[in-house]
Design a protein around this motif. Sequence first.
Motif, PDB file in Angstrom:
ATOM      1  N   TYR A 168      -3.764  -3.152  -9.623  1.00  0.00           N
ATOM      2  CA  TYR A 168      -3.969  -2.085  -8.909  1.00  0.00           C
ATOM      3  C   TYR A 168      -5.506  -1.814  -8.663  1.00  0.00           C
ATOM      4  CZ  TYR A 168      -4.875   0.421 -13.275  1.00  0.00           C
ATOM      5  OH  TYR A 168      -5.396   0.656 -14.312  1.00  0.00           O
ATOM      6  N   SER A 205       0.767  -1.146  -0.080  1.00  0.00           N
ATOM      7  CA  SER A 205       0.146  -0.013  -0.266  1.00  0.00           C
ATOM      8  C   SER A 205       0.937   1.304  -0.095  1.00  0.00           C
ATOM      9  CB  SER A 205      -0.797  -0.045   1.236  1.00  0.00           C
ATOM     10  OG  SER A 205      -1.712  -1.247   1.325  1.00  0.00           O
ATOM     11  N   GLN A 231      -1.028   7.907  -0.206  1.00  0.00           N
ATOM     12  CA  GLN A 231      -1.012   9.304  -1.061  1.00  0.00           C
ATOM     13  C   GLN A 231      -0.825  10.629  -0.287  1.00  0.00           C
ATOM     14  OE1 GLN A 231      -0.320   8.992  -4.009  1.00  0.00           O
ATOM     15  NE2 GLN A 231      -0.349   6.639  -4.407  1.00  0.00           N
ATOM     16  N   LYS A 271      -5.402   8.402   2.675  1.00  0.00           N
ATOM     17  CA  LYS A 271      -5.678   8.209   1.087  1.00  0.00           C
ATOM     18  C   LYS A 271      -4.483   7.299   0.566  1.00  0.00           C
ATOM     19  CE  LYS A 271      -8.319  12.485   0.215  1.00  0.00           C
ATOM     20  NZ  LYS A 271      -8.412  13.645  -0.471  1.00  0.00           N
ATOM     21  N   THR A 275      -3.328   3.697  -2.133  1.00  0.00           N
ATOM     22  CA  THR A 275      -3.664   3.032  -3.149  1.00  0.00           C
ATOM     23  C   THR A 275      -2.818   1.385  -3.077  1.00  0.00           C
ATOM     24  OG1 THR A 275      -1.577   3.703  -4.295  1.00  0.00           O
ATOM     25  CG2 THR A 275      -3.764   4.727  -4.944  1.00  0.00           C
ATOM     26  N   ASN A 284      -8.781   1.523  -7.442  1.00  0.00           N
ATOM     27  CA  ASN A 284      -8.931   2.662  -7.185  1.00  0.00           C
ATOM     28  C   ASN A 284      -8.170   3.279  -5.809  1.00  0.00           C
ATOM     29  OD1 ASN A 284      -9.974   3.216  -9.687  1.00  0.00           O
ATOM     30  ND2 ASN A 284     -12.215   2.605  -8.933  1.00  0.00           N
ATOM     31  N   GLN A 285      -7.950   4.699  -6.000  1.00  0.00           N
ATOM     32  CA  GLN A 285      -7.500   5.060  -4.492  1.00  0.00           C
ATOM     33  C   GLN A 285      -8.561   4.826  -3.326  1.00  0.00           C
ATOM     34  OE1 GLN A 285      -7.388   9.544  -3.668  1.00  0.00           O
ATOM     35  NE2 GLN A 285      -5.150   9.091  -3.758  1.00  0.00           N
ATOM     36  N   THR A 286      -8.290   4.419  -2.247  1.00  0.00           N
ATOM     37  CA  THR A 286      -9.053   4.004  -1.241  1.00  0.00           C
ATOM     38  C   THR A 286      -8.892   5.136  -0.082  1.00  0.00           C
ATOM     39  OG1 THR A 286      -8.606   1.766  -1.671  1.00  0.00           O
ATOM     40  CG2 THR A 286      -9.557   2.250   0.401  1.00  0.00           C
TER      41      THR A 286
END
Length: 295
Positions: A227, A94, A97, A114, A116, A229-231
Amino acid sequence: MKTITKLGLTTLVITTLLFSCKKADYATSETADYAVDSTAISSSAAVEKKDSNQKFIRTADLKFKVKNVVKSTYAIENAVQKFGGFVTYTNLQSTIQDQIKTKISQDSTLETTKFTVENNITIRVPNTQLDTVIKTIARQIDFLDFRVIKADDVSLKLLGNQLSQKRNSESADRITKAIDNKGKKVNDIVDAENTLANQKEANDNAVLNNLSLKDQINFSTVTLQLYQNQTVKQEVTASEKDGSSYEPNLGIQIVDALKNGLYIIQAVFVFFLNLWPFILIAIGCYLAYKKYFKK
């Protein structure tokens, strides 16, 4: 006549609209089919025939987005094991971001992270099961970035290694016989032995190269990049207290101040007490001066 003309125009307009709707439906259906086909990432490229003398090293390289990297990783690993393959490399990680801390109360903080999630996987699967494994992997794909499948024909390399192995083996046999039958001088024997060792080493290298090629032929290598989407993760944590929260109250500070003053007085008294010889000498000098020199 005007009525007939109007009726004809109306019929033409209705026909045009129906044709346009039908064409739009066909385009939509065609686009949907194309979208479905884009996820069917298997390939029959360079599939060996049973009676063919050609041998291929097949590799695949895929990058795609999934809904959940962890779940897709487990599903892919299970599929690989099911079809007789194995995982040689996996790197699930992980990457943060952004991280924001918001104080929501005197003792609580909302921590927003946030991040990825991605995973790079390398698998080896039987060459005969490559297409089946890729079709199974396709079920996990939400969006396909790219798919590259390579097939290298190594038939000539295999044949070349076999011929080299045969030549080296025959040469080694001739050198061995020459040593046994004609070798008398030590220098000649040493040179022949060195030549024989080089021939055997070349023969071993040819054998190892062939084994490596056969392994790559029998087991295809597949490299996957997963990969999602951004979590965003939010968590309420206890706030860290500042230094002033741990200071003692006024009463304790007064008592500590009195104690510290007493300690200072004691220290000064002890300091001067340690100087009593000098003080005694100074008093003696003062009395002598007063008694003798002042007259």
